[in-house]
Design a protein around this motif. Structure first.
Motif, PDB file in Angstrom:
ATOM      1  N   MET A 281       0.830  -1.203   0.000  1.00 32.38           N
ATOM      2  CA  MET A 281       0.000   0.000   0.000  1.00 32.38           C
ATOM      3  C   MET A 281       0.866   1.255   0.000  1.00 32.38           C
ATOM      4  O   MET A 281       0.596   2.210  -0.740  1.00 32.38           O
ATOM      5  N   GLU A 282       1.904   1.253   0.825  1.00 31.42           N
ATOM      6  CA  GLU A 282       2.773   2.432   0.900  1.00 31.42           C
ATOM      7  C   GLU A 282       3.459   2.705  -0.430  1.00 31.42           C
ATOM      8  O   GLU A 282       3.602   3.855  -0.837  1.00 31.42           O
ATOM      9  N   LYS A 283       3.888   1.653  -1.098  1.00 28.91           N
ATOM     10  CA  LYS A 283       4.628   1.801  -2.348  1.00 28.91           C
ATOM     11  C   LYS A 283       3.745   1.686  -3.579  1.00 28.91           C
ATOM     12  O   LYS A 283       4.210   1.828  -4.692  1.00 28.91           O
ATOM     13  N   SER A 284       2.433   1.405  -3.357  1.00 29.83           N
ATOM     14  CA  SER A 284       1.454   1.344  -4.438  1.00 29.83           C
ATOM     15  C   SER A 284       1.847   0.319  -5.501  1.00 29.83           C
ATOM     16  O   SER A 284       2.012   0.639  -6.680  1.00 29.83           O
ATOM     17  N   ILE A 285       1.965  -0.929  -5.074  1.00 29.45           N
ATOM     18  CA  ILE A 285       2.400  -2.020  -5.955  1.00 29.45           C
ATOM     19  C   ILE A 285       1.195  -2.559  -6.725  1.00 29.45           C
ATOM     20  O   ILE A 285       0.306  -3.199  -6.163  1.00 29.45           O
ATOM     21  N   ASN A 286       1.181  -2.334  -8.001  1.00 19.38           N
ATOM     22  CA  ASN A 286       0.030  -2.695  -8.826  1.00 19.38           C
ATOM     23  C   ASN A 286      -0.268  -4.193  -8.813  1.00 19.38           C
ATOM     24  O   ASN A 286      -1.415  -4.623  -8.622  1.00 19.38           O
ATOM     25  N   THR A 287       0.774  -5.017  -9.038  1.00 16.91           N
ATOM     26  CA  THR A 287       0.515  -6.447  -9.178  1.00 16.91           C
ATOM     27  C   THR A 287       0.048  -7.071  -7.875  1.00 16.91           C
ATOM     28  O   THR A 287      -0.638  -8.103  -7.895  1.00 16.91           O
ATOM     29  N   TYR A 288       0.418  -6.486  -6.753  1.00 20.14           N
ATOM     30  CA  TYR A 288      -0.067  -7.003  -5.467  1.00 20.14           C
ATOM     31  C   TYR A 288      -1.596  -6.943  -5.420  1.00 20.14           C
ATOM     32  O   TYR A 288      -2.259  -7.914  -5.063  1.00 20.14           O
ATOM     33  N   PHE A 289      -2.158  -5.805  -5.804  1.00 22.72           N
ATOM     34  CA  PHE A 289      -3.602  -5.632  -5.690  1.00 22.72           C
ATOM     35  C   PHE A 289      -4.363  -6.375  -6.786  1.00 22.72           C
ATOM     36  O   PHE A 289      -5.516  -6.756  -6.605  1.00 22.72           O
ATOM     37  N   VAL A 290      -3.702  -6.600  -7.927  1.00 21.31           N
ATOM     38  CA  VAL A 290      -4.317  -7.441  -8.946  1.00 21.31           C
ATOM     39  C   VAL A 290      -4.414  -8.872  -8.436  1.00 21.31           C
ATOM     40  O   VAL A 290      -5.442  -9.542  -8.608  1.00 21.31           O
ATOM     41  N   GLN A 291      -3.334  -9.338  -7.782  1.00 22.90           N
ATOM     42  CA  GLN A 291      -3.383 -10.684  -7.216  1.00 22.90           C
ATOM     43  C   GLN A 291      -4.396 -10.757  -6.073  1.00 22.90           C
ATOM     44  O   GLN A 291      -5.079 -11.761  -5.900  1.00 22.90           O
TER      45      GLN A 291
END
Length: 773
Positions: free
Chosen positions: A482-492
């Motif tokens: 969340m802090e670094k706004s990782i796109n693939t994390y939230f897609v997964q």
């Protein structure tokens, strides 16, 4: 035999001609009504009276349209709006000079005759007979009042207005009959009062109070002899005797009125002569109508209030009914606008984005727990001129906003996290989150169908999501992601939790596209592909601040009508959209974003704050949505027009930006706006939770472990994909984070220091689950 209408009766003009002709010929008047005599005229007269009796007996007088006053929450004026600028006042609030002047010049025998002045009618008919024209003139004040009632009732319908003003015998007879009724029911003083309040005095001023304010900037009760005579003279021909455009002609007319007043012994000849000697001296207050006149940059909020009235069923069953009430006016509308918050929003906007910049910004602030809209402003002022607009970028299309809203980028990610937490996902959840990942497929939608990732027929590849740079990869835990706004994390994560729980969460938070269409059930929404309005986003985040309770937005606190009677107003509806523990966890996660993540430049130093950045494909839109326990606000920056502008190598607010990203421009706008809005006000704290760092290391240069290749420059993301703070994201060249803070050595992509682990008592956040619901 007279020509009959299809209904079998004579037309109104034919009835009028027969009635007036027979009445004048008979020369007999009884109780103000011309009654035909006996003898040879008897039969014809009998038919005339029957025709006259066909006219309805009751004159329906509509309420007079007046100005509506819109106030802020402290009672300060925002704007006045009206279809007709009128303020109804009692006779006691009108100068005696004005009362005498209008009677002297318009109907000097007003107190002597009944509803009809027979002498005047005979004189007018004789003159018009000689000239071969229709009967005109000789109207009493009562008849003029009745005519104005017809005009008022016609509203903005031009055909009805023409009909109400036509110079015909039919209209004259209708006036005569209704005048009789009015005289019997109201009496002379009330008729005079009504007349002075309804009649038109030119320069968009209806009624004597507005006229006195327009021409002399004073109330009607303070009009002097010469001023009263001037206004009384205007009535006969507001265009010809307009003192603003022709002072000489208006002075001549004024002096005619003064002499008439002297002749009628209303004033002495000496008083009249002294008044005649005075020049026409005006102190004009120009018409101020509509939201374009709003103070404190509140034109868009004013427009939002108007649209709220026109769309909410509490004010009428249909839009037509609501519009009729609004146009009739006479309302005093006290709104939720907080002057301090509005002024702070305006100051921040002015500091960071100029009106003549190629891009725009919009700022909206709301109060958690009440839904009260506290501030609403944007860089291009409300208006019709150059660098102005009437499109309210802060709201949905149906409320006067843009056609589609704006893609939200990574500001959508907290909704994914909230849905997952509600389903039992732990805040320590780790996903591989590689640099690039196919959108998960299939994923069940709420309607029972599945989203299926389709292979591109040309490239033979599936649709993918990417992180900001190639050296940005997992595994990551939720806090860091969340802090670094990782796109693939939230897609997964959305692949794991499912589309329907996310849809259900957004419905509870009223996160609806600005177009009014249904939110697409596709995994791309995890990266903010849907287009929202700032008000929607600010109000949704307010639920996090309010420990999971969502309250619908409101802009109106109270309304009173022209009789000071309170009207019902819409109330905010509050519902628990998520558990308190979920909201507290989101608050903890988003506080990390402003403490050390992509939104560091937006973090407040004197109170608890939290928020999320977002930047979309090609940098067309950049966002920061943030909140404190008692204030939630959304800032959007982008191109509001049809032409999309990529915010790279661009000057905004006098400052050059190689790349605009959510934490770099919207973040500081939010910080300045909210800091000023809350200055001197209480600073409550969040209820937070402890989120331990999992033992599994996180990877990537913006994670917590070494990337595969050290000291290589960060690569920009590929355009054309829905992005969070990436695509091509919020990162500056050299691996810099969205907010400008680095997790390692600026320009090298060197990894940063791992987040410290924090212990958490067992059972507080439930059992971990990685299963798909």
């Amino acid at each position: 035999m007279g020509k009959k209408r299809s209904s079998g009766g004579l037309s109104g003009s034919q009835q009028a001609a027969r009635f007036l002709g027979v009445s004048v010929l008979s020369g007999v008047v009884l109780a103000g009504i011309a009654i035909p005599g006996a003898g040879a005229l008897g039969l014809a007269a009998k038919g005339t009276v029957e025709g006259f009796d066909e006219i309805p007996a009751n004159l329906k007088t509509p309420p007079l349209s007046q100005r509506t006053t819109i106030l802020d929450s402290e009672g300060g004026l925002i704007a006045t709006v009206y279809s007709r600028d009128r303020q109804v006042v009692p006779l006691t609030a009108i100068s005696p000079y004005m009362q005498k002047a209008i009677v002297a010049i318009e109907d000097s025998r007003f107190y002597e005759h009944g509803a009809v002045d027979l002498k005047g009618i005979l004189r007018a008919v004789n003159r018009n007979a000689q000239e071969g024209g229709a009967a005109q003139g000789a109207s009493t004040l009562t008849q003029q009042y009745v005519k104005n009632v017809f005009v008022e009732e016609a509203g903005d319908d031009e055909s009805k207005v023409r009909e109400a003003q036509e110079k015909s015998l039919g209209r004259k007879i209708r006036e005569l009959k209704y005048s009789i009724q009015v005289e019997e029911e109201l009496g002379k003083k009330k008729i005079l009062e009504n007349y002075l309040n309804i009649t038109y005095f030119g320069q968009q001023a209806y009624g004597i109070e507005s006229a006195a304010q327009r021409y002399f900037s004073k109330p009607a009760k303070d009009l002097t002899l010469d001023e009263a005579a001037l206004l009384a003279g205007i009535v006969q021909s507001p265009s010809r005797f307009d003192p603003v455009n022709d002072s000489a002609e208006s002075m001549k007319r004024r002096n005619v009125v003064l002499q008439r007043m002297a002749d009628m012994k209303d004033v002495s000849q000496a008083e009249a002569d002294a008044a005649k000697a005075k020049p026409v001296t005006l102190k004009v207050t120009r018409p101020k109508n509509g939201c374009i006149t709003a103070v404190k940059g509140a034109g868009f909020f004013c427009d939002y209030v108007r649209n709220t009235f026109l769309t909410d069923p509490v004010f009428g069953k249909t839009r037509e009914e609501r519009a009729k009430v609004w146009n009739q006016g006479g309302l005093t509308v006290r709104t939720t606008l907080d002057p301090q918050s509005q002024e702070s929003a305006n100051a921040s906007i002015k500091e960071h984005v100029y009106a003549d910049d190629s891009i725009s910004t919009a700022v909206t602030m709301v109060q958690p727990g009440t839904g009260r809209v506290l501030a609403m402003g944007q860089s291009k002022p409300y208006g019709f001129g150059k660098n102005e607009t009437q499109i309210n970028y802060s709201v949905d299309k149906r409320m006067g906003g843009s056609n589609f809203g704006f893609q939200t980028g990574s500001t959508f990610k907290p909704f994914i996290a909230a849905a997952a937490l509600e389903r039992g996902t732990q805040p320590t959840k780790v996903y591989p989150a590689p640099y690039e990942v196919d959108y998960p497929s299939p994923i069940a939608r709420c309607d029972g169908t599945n989203y299926v990732n389709q292979r591109d027929p040309k490239t033979k590849k599936y649709e993918k999501a990417q992180n900001e740079t190639e050296d940005e990869f997992g595994p990551y835990a939720l806090k860091t992601a969340m802090e670094k706004s990782i796109n693939t994390y939230f897609v997964q994560m959305i692949g794991d939790v499912g589309l329907c729980p996310v849809t259900e969460m957004t419905q509870k938070l009223n996160v609806v596209p600005a177009s009014g269409e249904k939110l697409p059930e596709s995994p791309s929404i995890a990266l903010g592909s849907a287009e929202m309005s700032p008000l929607t986003m600010a109000n949704a985040y307010a639920a996090f601040a309010n420990r999971g309770v969502y309250c619908t937005p409101i802009a109106i606190e109270a309304i009173t009508d022209s009789h000071n009677k309170a009207l019902q107003v819409p109330k905010s509806k509050c519902d628990q959209a998520m558990s308190e523990s979920t909201a507290d966890t989101i608050n903890t996660l988003l506080r990390g974003v402003v403490d050390s993540g992509t939104g560091e430049k937006a973090g407040l130093t004197d109170r608890d704050s939290a928020g999320k950045t977002g930047t979309t494909d090609n940098r067309y839109n950049a966002w920061f949505v943030g909140y404190t326990p008692n204030m939630s606000g959304a800032v959007w920056v982008g191109s509001g027009g049809a032409k999309k502008i990529s915010m790279e190598d661009i000057t905004i607010g006098g400052q050059f930006y190689p790349k605009v990203f959510g934490g770099g421009l919207p973040g500081p706008i939010w910080k300045d706006a909210v800091s000023g809005a809350l200055s001197g006000r209480e600073s409550p704290t969040f209820t937070t939770v402890s989120i331990p760092e999992p033992s599994t290391p996180s990877g990537g240069s913006r994670g917590n472990a070494n990337p595969p290749t050290q000291n290589r420059p960060g690569k920009p993301g590929k355009p054309g994909k829905p992005g969070g703070d990436g695509k091509p994201g919020d990162g500056s060249p050299g691996g810099q984070t969205i907010a400008g803070a680095t997790t390692g050595d600026p320009g090298t992509g060197t990894p940063g220091i791992p987040d410290p682990g924090i212990s958490i008592p067992a059972g507080i956040l439930g059992e971990p689950t990685g299963r798909r619901p």
